[in-house]
Design a protein around this motif. Sequence first.
Motif, short mmCIF file in Angstrom:
data_model
loop_
_atom_site.label_atom_id
_atom_site.label_comp_id
_atom_site.label_asym_id
_atom_site.label_seq_id
_atom_site.Cartn_x
_atom_site.Cartn_y
_atom_site.Cartn_z
N LEU A 311 -2.48 12.27 -14.39
CA LEU A 311 -1.33 12.65 -13.56
C LEU A 311 -0.31 13.37 -14.43
CD1 LEU A 311 -0.66 9.42 -11.47
CD2 LEU A 311 -2.07 11.40 -10.91
N LEU A 361 -2.68 3.29 -9.12
CA LEU A 361 -1.75 4.40 -8.97
C LEU A 361 -0.32 3.89 -8.82
CD1 LEU A 361 -3.83 6.67 -6.60
CD2 LEU A 361 -3.10 7.21 -8.91
N ALA A 365 2.39 5.37 -11.27
CA ALA A 365 3.41 6.26 -10.73
C ALA A 365 4.05 5.59 -9.53
CB ALA A 365 2.76 7.58 -10.33
N TRP A 368 5.53 7.45 -6.54
CA TRP A 368 4.73 8.44 -5.81
C TRP A 368 3.84 7.79 -4.75
CZ3 TRP A 368 2.51 12.10 -10.21
CH2 TRP A 368 3.54 12.97 -10.60
N CYS A 373 0.31 11.70 -5.76
CA CYS A 373 -0.64 11.48 -6.86
C CYS A 373 -1.75 12.53 -6.81
CB CYS A 373 -1.27 10.08 -6.76
SG CYS A 373 -0.09 8.79 -7.17
N SER A 377 -2.67 15.34 -9.72
CA SER A 377 -3.75 14.89 -10.61
C SER A 377 -4.64 16.06 -11.05
CB SER A 377 -4.59 13.83 -9.92
OG SER A 377 -5.46 14.45 -9.02
N HIS A 434 -0.67 8.37 -18.63
CA HIS A 434 -0.84 8.75 -17.23
C HIS A 434 -2.29 9.11 -16.91
CE1 HIS A 434 3.67 9.49 -16.50
NE2 HIS A 434 3.29 8.33 -16.01
#
Length: 517
Positions: A311, A361, A365, A368, A373, A377, A434
Motif C-alpha cells: 500500500l 488491512l 491502514a 482506509w 486500499c 495497492s 505497508h
Amino acid sequence: MTENYDVIIIGSGAGGGTLAYTLAESGKNILLLERGDFLPRELENWDAKPVFVEGKYISKDTWYDRDGKQFQPQVHYFVGGATKLYGAALYRLRPGDFGEIKHADGISPAWPLSYDDFEPWYSRAERLYQVHGNAGEDPTEGPHSEPYPWPAVSHEPRLQQISDDLAKGGYHPFHAPCGILLNEADRPRSICIRCATCDGYPCLVHAKADADVIAVRPLLGRPNVTLLTGAEVRRLETGDSGRTVTGVVVSRDGNREVYTGDIVAVSAGAANSAKILLNSASDKHPNGLANGSDQVGRNYMFHNCKAVAALSKERNDTVFQKTLGINDFYFATKDYEYPMGNIQMVGKSNAEAMRGEQPQLTWFAPEWGLDDCAKHSVDFWLTTEDLPVPENRVTTDKDGNVHVTVTMTNNEEADRLYGELKKVLNHAGMAAHHVFRKNFYMDMAIPLAGCAHQAGTCRFGTDPATSVLDTDCKAHELDNLYVVDTSFFPSIGAVNPALTAIANALRVGDHIRQRMA
Ligand SMILES: Cc1cc2nc3c(=O)[nH]c(=O)nc-3n(C[C@H](O)[C@H](O)[C@H](O)COP(=O)(O)OP(=O)(O)OC[C@H]3O[C@@H](n4cnc5c(N)ncnc54)[C@H](O)[C@@H]3O)c2cc1C
Ligand code: SF4
C-alpha cells in the motif's frame, strides 16, 4: 465397432491442446478427449465475486491431504484447461534452470536436455501464443533465436514510475513476457481491450492466448480432429504384452465408452495425469501404468509462492498491471548463496477480492476503506523454486481419489525473497511496513489447494529407474504412451510453467509426427 484413431489426446490444456494443434496438420486422425466443456461466456467471467470469492470456475473435485482431510483443489476443467484462467505470463526457463542448482533445502536436478535443445521450441511457442516481450532486458534470460513476435506490453504510468525508481536503485526491472492478443499500435482494432480482469479470470472477449483460443478452436471443423467434451478418462487398458495401450476408458454422460488409438498422449495436468496412470493398475502393471520405477505421482512441485500487496500513499490507477518483472534474485547473489526466485506483478487488487483480507488491512491502514486500499495497492507475485522431493507425491486410494502429500521446500529462500521485495519497495516509495501477504489469489490461504503451477509427477529422463518418461516424453515401459503436460518437468525453476509445457508439446508433437510418417 468404433473408429481407431491415429492419436488420442487426453486433456486440452497447455500440453494437450497444443499437441493437438501441432499434430492436426499431419492429416492424421486425432481424438481430443476433454473432461470439461467450453467455458461459458458470460458477464461473470469478469466479475471478482463469482471468480474469486465464489470460485465459480474451480472444479468441484475433492482431493485429500496427507491426513485424509478434504480440500477443493484449484483446478479448472474446461477446453483449454488451466490456461482459461491463467495470467498468461509466458516465461522461458532460464538456461541455468536446465542444469543442477544448489538450494537451501537440496538440489534442483539437471534436465536431460539443455536450454539450447528447447530454444527453437520456445521461439515457436512464443510465435503461436503471440507472446509480447522485449528480449535482452532481463539479464537472467537465455538467448533468443528470434525476437518476441510482439513488442512488450507497455507499462502504465504508475508501473513505469516503479520501473524507473527500481532502475535508479540499481535493479534490473524488465517488461514481463505476456500472451495477450493486444495490439497497442492499433487499439481500436485490438482484440484485447487491456482490462483489469485478466489474471485469474477467463477472458470474456477471447483475447487471452489460452490453449482454447489459440490451439483448440482453430481445429474445430477439421475433418481429421474430433473433440469430445464431457469425456472424463478413467483408466487406460493394455494388451497382453503390457507394452501397448489398447483402450482408453471414458465416462461420458454417465456411460462407459472405450476408444482406441495407435498413440495415446495423457495431458490431463500433473495431478490428474498421475491419477489416470495410477488408476490404470493391472496384472501387468500392478503399481499403475508406466510405474515400474515407482516414480509416477512423485516429485510433485507447485512453486513456493506468495501474493503480496504493497500500500502506498500514491494511487495506483493501473488497469493491466502484469507488465513488470524483477529477476535480480533469481539465482544466488553476493549476499546469499542460494537462489531466491522471481518477482512479478499479479492482477490488480479490487475491493471485492480484498474483502477476505479485511482484518489485516484495517490494521495496516485503519483510516482506509476497502476501496481506498485497492486503489492504492501495488500487487506482486513472488515465486521461489520448490524441489522435486520423492515424498511429495500424488497417490490414489481404492476409490481412485487423489491424495496429495506435500512438505514445502525452500521456505527460507521464499522468506528471503519477501525480505528483498520489501527492500526493493523502499526504492519505490512503498515503506516495508505497508507490505502484506494476501491470500485470495490462487487460494493462498490453503497452500495445497493452490496447485495452479503443479508439475513433475511423471518426470522425463534417460534412466528408467528414476524417471517415468524418456526424453521424447514416451513412457519407458510402453511403446505408444506419451505424457505431454507439466508432469514431465524434472525441476520447475522459478518462472511460470505454461510456456515450457507449450514448447515441449510442440517438441514432442514433432517427434510423434516423424514417428507416424
Ligand atoms: C489462476 C491461474 C493462473 C496461472 N497463471 C499462469 C501464468 O501467468 N503463466 C503460466 O505460465 N502459467 C500460469 N498458470 C499455470 C498454467 O495454466 C499451467 O501450468 C498449464 O495450464 C498446465 O498445462 P497442462 O497441460 O499441464 O494442464 P492444463 O492446462 O490444466 O490441462 C489439463 C486438461 O486436462 C483435462 N483433464 C483433466 N483430467 C481429465 C480426464 N480424466 N479426462 C479428460 N480430460 C481431463 C482438464 O480439464 C484440462 O483441460 C496459471 C494457472 C492458474 C490456475
Ligand atoms: S486484458 Fe485482454 S486478454 Fe486479458 S481479460 Fe482483458 S481483454 Fe482479455
